[in-house]
Design a protein around this motif. Structure first.
Motif, PDB file in Angstrom:
ATOM      1  N   GLN A 112      -9.759 -23.298 -27.345  1.00  0.00           N
ATOM      2  CA  GLN A 112      -9.435 -24.607 -26.776  1.00  0.00           C
ATOM      3  C   GLN A 112     -10.004 -25.739 -27.636  1.00  0.00           C
ATOM      4  O   GLN A 112      -9.336 -26.752 -27.849  1.00  0.00           O
ATOM      5  CB  GLN A 112      -9.998 -24.719 -25.356  1.00  0.00           C
ATOM      6  CG  GLN A 112      -9.279 -23.879 -24.339  1.00  0.00           C
ATOM      7  CD  GLN A 112      -9.922 -24.018 -22.966  1.00  0.00           C
ATOM      8  OE1 GLN A 112     -10.326 -25.097 -22.570  1.00  0.00           O
ATOM      9  NE2 GLN A 112     -10.002 -22.907 -22.245  1.00  0.00           N
ATOM     10  N   MET A 113     -11.224 -25.547 -28.129  1.00  0.00           N
ATOM     11  CA  MET A 113     -11.833 -26.574 -28.972  1.00  0.00           C
ATOM     12  C   MET A 113     -11.045 -26.771 -30.260  1.00  0.00           C
ATOM     13  O   MET A 113     -10.859 -27.904 -30.711  1.00  0.00           O
ATOM     14  CB  MET A 113     -13.292 -26.213 -29.288  1.00  0.00           C
ATOM     15  CG  MET A 113     -14.210 -26.324 -28.089  1.00  0.00           C
ATOM     16  SD  MET A 113     -15.920 -25.891 -28.479  1.00  0.00           S
ATOM     17  CE  MET A 113     -16.412 -27.384 -29.344  1.00  0.00           C
ATOM     18  N   ASN A 114     -10.584 -25.670 -30.840  1.00  0.00           N
ATOM     19  CA  ASN A 114      -9.792 -25.767 -32.065  1.00  0.00           C
ATOM     20  C   ASN A 114      -8.480 -26.502 -31.821  1.00  0.00           C
ATOM     21  O   ASN A 114      -8.055 -27.325 -32.644  1.00  0.00           O
ATOM     22  CB  ASN A 114      -9.530 -24.377 -32.651  1.00  0.00           C
ATOM     23  CG  ASN A 114     -10.756 -23.787 -33.308  1.00  0.00           C
ATOM     24  OD1 ASN A 114     -11.626 -24.506 -33.792  1.00  0.00           O
ATOM     25  ND2 ASN A 114     -10.847 -22.473 -33.310  1.00  0.00           N
ATOM     26  N   LEU A 115      -7.840 -26.223 -30.693  1.00  0.00           N
ATOM     27  CA  LEU A 115      -6.601 -26.931 -30.357  1.00  0.00           C
ATOM     28  C   LEU A 115      -6.854 -28.430 -30.203  1.00  0.00           C
ATOM     29  O   LEU A 115      -6.086 -29.254 -30.707  1.00  0.00           O
ATOM     30  CB  LEU A 115      -6.003 -26.376 -29.058  1.00  0.00           C
ATOM     31  CG  LEU A 115      -5.247 -25.061 -29.156  1.00  0.00           C
ATOM     32  CD1 LEU A 115      -4.882 -24.555 -27.757  1.00  0.00           C
ATOM     33  CD2 LEU A 115      -4.007 -25.216 -30.004  1.00  0.00           C
ATOM     34  N   LEU A 116      -7.926 -28.768 -29.503  1.00  0.00           N
ATOM     35  CA  LEU A 116      -8.239 -30.184 -29.308  1.00  0.00           C
ATOM     36  C   LEU A 116      -8.598 -30.873 -30.622  1.00  0.00           C
ATOM     37  O   LEU A 116      -8.224 -32.028 -30.839  1.00  0.00           O
ATOM     38  CB  LEU A 116      -9.382 -30.348 -28.298  1.00  0.00           C
ATOM     39  CG  LEU A 116      -8.989 -30.176 -26.842  1.00  0.00           C
ATOM     40  CD1 LEU A 116     -10.228 -30.192 -25.951  1.00  0.00           C
ATOM     41  CD2 LEU A 116      -8.010 -31.255 -26.414  1.00  0.00           C
ATOM     42  N   ALA A 117      -9.318 -30.188 -31.483  1.00  0.00           N
ATOM     43  CA  ALA A 117      -9.678 -30.782 -32.773  1.00  0.00           C
ATOM     44  C   ALA A 117      -8.424 -31.057 -33.599  1.00  0.00           C
ATOM     45  O   ALA A 117      -8.300 -32.122 -34.220  1.00  0.00           O
ATOM     46  CB  ALA A 117     -10.639 -29.872 -33.531  1.00  0.00           C
ATOM     47  N   ARG A 118      -7.486 -30.107 -33.598  1.00  0.00           N
ATOM     48  CA  ARG A 118      -6.225 -30.331 -34.324  1.00  0.00           C
ATOM     49  C   ARG A 118      -5.457 -31.497 -33.710  1.00  0.00           C
ATOM     50  O   ARG A 118      -4.915 -32.342 -34.429  1.00  0.00           O
ATOM     51  CB  ARG A 118      -5.368 -29.065 -34.325  1.00  0.00           C
ATOM     52  CG  ARG A 118      -5.792 -28.049 -35.351  1.00  0.00           C
ATOM     53  CD  ARG A 118      -4.755 -26.974 -35.593  1.00  0.00           C
ATOM     54  NE  ARG A 118      -4.442 -26.179 -34.424  1.00  0.00           N
ATOM     55  CZ  ARG A 118      -5.104 -25.093 -34.032  1.00  0.00           C
ATOM     56  NH1 ARG A 118      -6.139 -24.675 -34.738  1.00  0.00           N
ATOM     57  NH2 ARG A 118      -4.740 -24.432 -32.957  1.00  0.00           N
ATOM     58  N   SER A 119      -5.429 -31.537 -32.391  1.00  0.00           N
ATOM     59  CA  SER A 119      -4.745 -32.631 -31.704  1.00  0.00           C
ATOM     60  C   SER A 119      -5.406 -33.972 -32.024  1.00  0.00           C
ATOM     61  O   SER A 119      -4.725 -34.977 -32.254  1.00  0.00           O
ATOM     62  CB  SER A 119      -4.774 -32.375 -30.197  1.00  0.00           C
ATOM     63  OG  SER A 119      -4.198 -33.443 -29.500  1.00  0.00           O
ATOM     64  N   ARG A 120      -6.736 -33.982 -32.061  1.00  0.00           N
ATOM     65  CA  ARG A 120      -7.467 -35.212 -32.388  1.00  0.00           C
ATOM     66  C   ARG A 120      -7.126 -35.677 -33.797  1.00  0.00           C
ATOM     67  O   ARG A 120      -6.877 -36.859 -34.037  1.00  0.00           O
ATOM     68  CB  ARG A 120      -8.981 -34.994 -32.246  1.00  0.00           C
ATOM     69  CG  ARG A 120      -9.810 -36.182 -32.688  1.00  0.00           C
ATOM     70  CD  ARG A 120     -11.301 -36.016 -32.455  1.00  0.00           C
ATOM     71  NE  ARG A 120     -11.845 -34.699 -32.684  1.00  0.00           N
ATOM     72  CZ  ARG A 120     -12.219 -34.218 -33.869  1.00  0.00           C
ATOM     73  NH1 ARG A 120     -12.066 -34.939 -34.971  1.00  0.00           N
ATOM     74  NH2 ARG A 120     -12.742 -33.007 -33.967  1.00  0.00           N
ATOM     75  N   MET A 121      -7.070 -34.746 -34.730  1.00  0.00           N
ATOM     76  CA  MET A 121      -6.772 -35.121 -36.109  1.00  0.00           C
ATOM     77  C   MET A 121      -5.329 -35.610 -36.239  1.00  0.00           C
ATOM     78  O   MET A 121      -5.048 -36.525 -37.011  1.00  0.00           O
ATOM     79  CB  MET A 121      -7.049 -33.951 -37.055  1.00  0.00           C
ATOM     80  CG  MET A 121      -8.528 -33.589 -37.135  1.00  0.00           C
ATOM     81  SD  MET A 121      -9.645 -34.994 -37.377  1.00  0.00           S
ATOM     82  CE  MET A 121      -9.367 -35.342 -39.080  1.00  0.00           C
ATOM     83  N   GLN A 122      -4.424 -35.041 -35.467  1.00  0.00           N
ATOM     84  CA  GLN A 122      -3.042 -35.531 -35.458  1.00  0.00           C
ATOM     85  C   GLN A 122      -2.985 -36.947 -34.896  1.00  0.00           C
ATOM     86  O   GLN A 122      -2.254 -37.802 -35.403  1.00  0.00           O
ATOM     87  CB  GLN A 122      -2.147 -34.601 -34.641  1.00  0.00           C
ATOM     88  CG  GLN A 122      -1.887 -33.267 -35.310  1.00  0.00           C
ATOM     89  CD  GLN A 122      -1.185 -32.272 -34.397  1.00  0.00           C
ATOM     90  OE1 GLN A 122      -0.984 -32.512 -33.207  1.00  0.00           O
ATOM     91  NE2 GLN A 122      -0.817 -31.129 -34.966  1.00  0.00           N
TER      92      GLN A 122
END
Length: 155
Positions: free
Chosen positions: A54-64
């Protein structure tokens, strides 16, 4: 969890909550390692993997979201985006970095505990195998023990 396109600030607060959950999970894992509670460790490992995913998904979303705000989708872009944010958002970022550092240290300690368990298990297996010499059985089913040194015939 599928991250929708949110502001990077919203992602930060959600990442902080997951980082808190991860720290809690790592502390639980540490206690289970100390108790050598293998059954509980398996459940905790599954929970930990889910949180990290979940953290990895959110980090990718944040960078997008940072890229959508006109900055590079890199750490430098994140820092550039932060300069235009208020103190609360910058504090969230610092808290996330601190939580990540604490989680990294907990994970390192847990790795050391795992290594200790593995070393003890290896030593036990080695003792069962006869002090490190492999058990080799001949055609007659008897164990052939190899010894180092010279052979001699007495008689």
């Amino acid at each position: 969890m599928h991250p929708a396109q949110h502001s990077p600030a919203e992602s930060l607060s959600r990442e902080r909550e997951l980082a808190r959950q991860l720290q809690e999970c790592l502390q639980q894992e540490q206690a289970e390692l100390v108790r050598a509670d293998v059954a509980a460790l398996a459940q905790t490992a599954d929970r930990k993997s889910g949180i990290v995913d979940q953290m990895n998904l959110l980090a990718r979303s944040r960078m997008q979201a940072v890229a959508a705000a006109g900055h590079a989708a890199t750490e430098a872009g994140m820092l550039a985006w932060l300069t235009a944010q208020d103190d609360a958002v910058r504090a969230d970022w610092q808290a996330l970095l601190a939580a990540a550092a604490a989680g990294k240290e907990l994970n390192r300690t847990n790795g050391l505990l795992i290594h200790q368990h593995m070393s003890r298990n290896q030593a036990g297996l080695q003792a069962l195998r006869g002090g490190g010499q492999p058990a080799v059985y001949g055609r007659d089913g008897q164990q052939n023990v190899r010894t180092a040194g010279r052979s001699f015939v007495a008689g």
